[in-house]
Write a protein that holds these residues in place. Structure first.
Motif, PDB file in Angstrom:
ATOM      1  N   CYS A 166       0.828  -1.201   0.000  1.00 26.95           N
ATOM      2  CA  CYS A 166       0.000   0.000   0.000  1.00 26.95           C
ATOM      3  C   CYS A 166       0.863   1.251   0.000  1.00 26.95           C
ATOM      4  CB  CYS A 166      -0.929   0.010   1.211  1.00 26.95           C
ATOM      5  SG  CYS A 166      -2.200  -1.256   1.128  1.00 26.95           S
ATOM      6  N   TYR A 223      -0.864   4.579  -0.281  1.00 22.19           N
ATOM      7  CA  TYR A 223      -1.685   5.660   0.288  1.00 22.19           C
ATOM      8  C   TYR A 223      -1.342   7.010  -0.350  1.00 22.19           C
ATOM      9  CZ  TYR A 223      -2.102   1.967   3.819  1.00 22.19           C
ATOM     10  OH  TYR A 223      -2.299   0.763   4.450  1.00 22.19           O
ATOM     11  N   GLN A 273      -8.118  11.778  -2.957  1.00 22.12           N
ATOM     12  CA  GLN A 273      -9.084  10.860  -2.358  1.00 22.12           C
ATOM     13  C   GLN A 273     -10.135  10.361  -3.362  1.00 22.12           C
ATOM     14  OE1 GLN A 273     -10.641  12.389   1.361  1.00 22.12           O
ATOM     15  NE2 GLN A 273      -8.606  12.699   2.212  1.00 22.12           N
ATOM     16  N   ARG A 331     -11.978   0.796   1.042  1.00 28.95           N
ATOM     17  CA  ARG A 331     -10.623   1.325   1.120  1.00 28.95           C
ATOM     18  C   ARG A 331     -10.061   1.190   2.538  1.00 28.95           C
ATOM     19  NH1 ARG A 331     -11.729   7.271  -1.104  1.00 28.95           N
ATOM     20  NH2 ARG A 331     -13.703   6.829  -0.022  1.00 28.95           N
ATOM     21  N   ILE A 332      -8.773   0.972   2.628  1.00 30.93           N
ATOM     22  CA  ILE A 332      -8.111   0.999   3.922  1.00 30.93           C
ATOM     23  C   ILE A 332      -8.054   2.441   4.421  1.00 30.93           C
ATOM     24  CG2 ILE A 332      -6.004   0.427   5.201  1.00 30.93           C
ATOM     25  CD1 ILE A 332      -5.369  -1.543   2.868  1.00 30.93           C
ATOM     26  N   SER A 333      -7.776   3.356   3.508  1.00 35.17           N
ATOM     27  CA  SER A 333      -7.718   4.778   3.815  1.00 35.17           C
ATOM     28  C   SER A 333      -8.365   5.552   2.672  1.00 35.17           C
ATOM     29  CB  SER A 333      -6.266   5.236   3.996  1.00 35.17           C
ATOM     30  OG  SER A 333      -5.650   5.427   2.732  1.00 35.17           O
ATOM     31  N   HIS A 334      -8.598   6.824   2.883  1.00 25.78           N
ATOM     32  CA  HIS A 334      -9.166   7.656   1.825  1.00 25.78           C
ATOM     33  C   HIS A 334      -8.190   7.849   0.663  1.00 25.78           C
ATOM     34  CE1 HIS A 334     -12.834   8.819   3.941  1.00 25.78           C
ATOM     35  NE2 HIS A 334     -12.117   8.957   5.037  1.00 25.78           N
ATOM     36  N   GLU A 335      -6.914   7.508   0.867  1.00 24.51           N
ATOM     37  CA  GLU A 335      -5.887   7.735  -0.163  1.00 24.51           C
ATOM     38  C   GLU A 335      -5.580   6.483  -0.975  1.00 24.51           C
ATOM     39  OE1 GLU A 335      -5.458   8.937   3.110  1.00 24.51           O
ATOM     40  OE2 GLU A 335      -6.214  10.872   2.384  1.00 24.51           O
ATOM     41  N   ASP A 336      -6.380   5.435  -0.834  1.00 27.05           N
ATOM     42  CA  ASP A 336      -6.141   4.188  -1.574  1.00 27.05           C
ATOM     43  C   ASP A 336      -6.470   4.323  -3.055  1.00 27.05           C
ATOM     44  OD1 ASP A 336      -5.644   3.190   0.928  1.00 27.05           O
ATOM     45  OD2 ASP A 336      -6.978   1.470   0.748  1.00 27.05           O
ATOM     46  N   LYS A 376     -10.126   2.594   7.611  1.00 27.02           N
ATOM     47  CA  LYS A 376     -10.035   3.796   8.456  1.00 27.02           C
ATOM     48  C   LYS A 376     -10.639   4.964   7.683  1.00 27.02           C
ATOM     49  CE  LYS A 376      -5.954   2.108  10.907  1.00 27.02           C
ATOM     50  NZ  LYS A 376      -4.527   2.341  11.246  1.00 27.02           N
ATOM     51  N   LEU A 377     -11.971   4.991   7.684  1.00 25.76           N
ATOM     52  CA  LEU A 377     -12.731   5.954   6.885  1.00 25.76           C
ATOM     53  C   LEU A 377     -13.686   6.733   7.777  1.00 25.76           C
ATOM     54  CD1 LEU A 377     -13.664   3.540   3.935  1.00 25.76           C
ATOM     55  CD2 LEU A 377     -11.727   5.122   4.024  1.00 25.76           C
ATOM     56  N   SER A 382     -10.431   1.081  17.145  1.00 21.73           N
ATOM     57  CA  SER A 382     -11.079   0.960  15.837  1.00 21.73           C
ATOM     58  C   SER A 382     -12.593   1.089  15.943  1.00 21.73           C
ATOM     59  CB  SER A 382     -10.743  -0.404  15.211  1.00 21.73           C
ATOM     60  OG  SER A 382      -9.370  -0.545  15.005  1.00 21.73           O
TER      61      SER A 382
END
Length: 338
Positions: free
Chosen positions: A25, A27, A32, A67-72, A110-111, A127
């Protein structure tokens, strides 16, 4: 003769050598929107220039909530195809195959929005508690993997890897640590495998390329999947038409792991021999000699290189030098590689 630099065919896709860039990943979609950025072009294509046989993307989300993060990176709508296609064109230009890892984070997302899982169990004390998926949620997710496979085809990928490892959604369904359901998706090994089987079937209905799966072959918890259960899943994957199992470990629940060189290879070798399926070894494989030993001794069919390729995009050249193998250089680099 070195076997690390021999070719291999996976369901009609020929890799020029046994070196694969492991999915890691990044990120880096800072808008986003899940779209490929100039960073991704440089990051992945440079490893193709470095002569790995397979470049595998980072976990690429099939749904925004996956998504794991908003940047995936994403592949949940058609707007993602153009950037991904430009990426595969660059990878193919240097003779590497292009793979995409299709993923859904499940409870590890993590969203800001709601997150989903087979059971309403948070990953840790900090979490979110996920929403327990109902049948419609499951059907929607299977359809999302299918649509993502169609987009991957439009973007000219050669290989799809389903991310069923590291405690993300599919792994959450597979593991008794995270799946406490009492319906047909929970309980027995067969039921816990059901979601992955449905995703494999859905993808293969629209995908003619090679299909691989990344799994966590060890969950580092006595209440997690046993080796016998992992082998059951591997045998089912072979029957379902999976070409290779990428054997990682961990990530299902918070545990402390003490890694050492090749620490995941033994499980990979066991799956290869008992399930009689191609496997990929990953985890602290850092030298050409180490990689050659794994391939030469038939412990795995590919080596997936991660952090060593972050340190050196030309790791394949370094490995070739260690093994006294003359690796052909891209035309632009011939003067430097002689």
């Amino acid at each position: 003769m070195t076997k690390l630099f021999s070719s291999i065919e996976l369901e009609g896709v020929t890799l020029k050598n046994r070196i694969a860039m492991s999915s890691m990943c990044m990120y880096s979609c800072f808008n986003q929107d899940g779209k490929v950025t100039p960073f991704h072009q440089t990051h992945y294509i440079s490893r193709a220039v470095g002569q790995v046989g397979l470049v595998m993307t980072e976990a690429t989300a099939v749904q925004p909530e996956g998504r794991i993060s908003h940047e995936d990176l994403g592949i949940w709508n058609d707007e993602h195809i153009e950037g991904l296609k430009q990426l595969t064109e660059g990878i193919h230009q240097y003779g590497a195959a292009a793979g995409i890892q299709l993923a859904h984070a499940g409870r590890k997302a993590k969203l800001n929005s709601s997150i989903f899982a087979p059971s309403p169990l948070p990953f840790n004390d900090t979490s979110k508690t996920p929403v327990e998926m109902d049948k419609k949620d499951i059907e929607k997710t299977v359809d999302a993997f299918k649509s993502a496979a169609e987009r991957a085809n439009s973007a000219s990928f050669d290989i799809i890897e389903i991310h069923a490892a590291h405690g993300y959604l599919i792994n959450q369904f597979l593991s008794p640590l995270t799946n406490h359901r009492s319906d047909e998706y929970g309980g027995t090994s067969e039921n816990r495998y059901r979601l992955l089987s449905e995703i494999i079937t859905a993808i293969k209905s629209v995908w003619n390329g090679s299909l691989t799966v990344r799994i966590s072959a060890d969950e580092y918890d006595e209440q997690g999947n046993s080796q016998e259960e992992i082998l059951y899943f591997a045998e089912r994957m072979k029957r379902d038409g999976v070409a290779l199992i990428d054997c990682s470990s961990g990530g299902v629940v918070p545990v402390s792991i003490k890694p050492f060189p090749g620490y995941q290879v033994k499980r990979c070798e066991t799956i290869k021999k008992i399930a009689d399926i191609n496997t990929g070894a990953v985890g602290l494989i850092t030298s050409g000699l180490q990689a050659e030993e794994i391939i030469q001794n038939d412990r795995a069919d590919l080596v997936f290189i991660g952090r060593a390729l972050l340190r050196n995009p030309y790791w394949a050249k370094q490995a070739a030098d260690e093994l006294d193998y003359k690796l052909s250089a891209p035309q632009q680099y011939e003067r430097g590689w002689k």
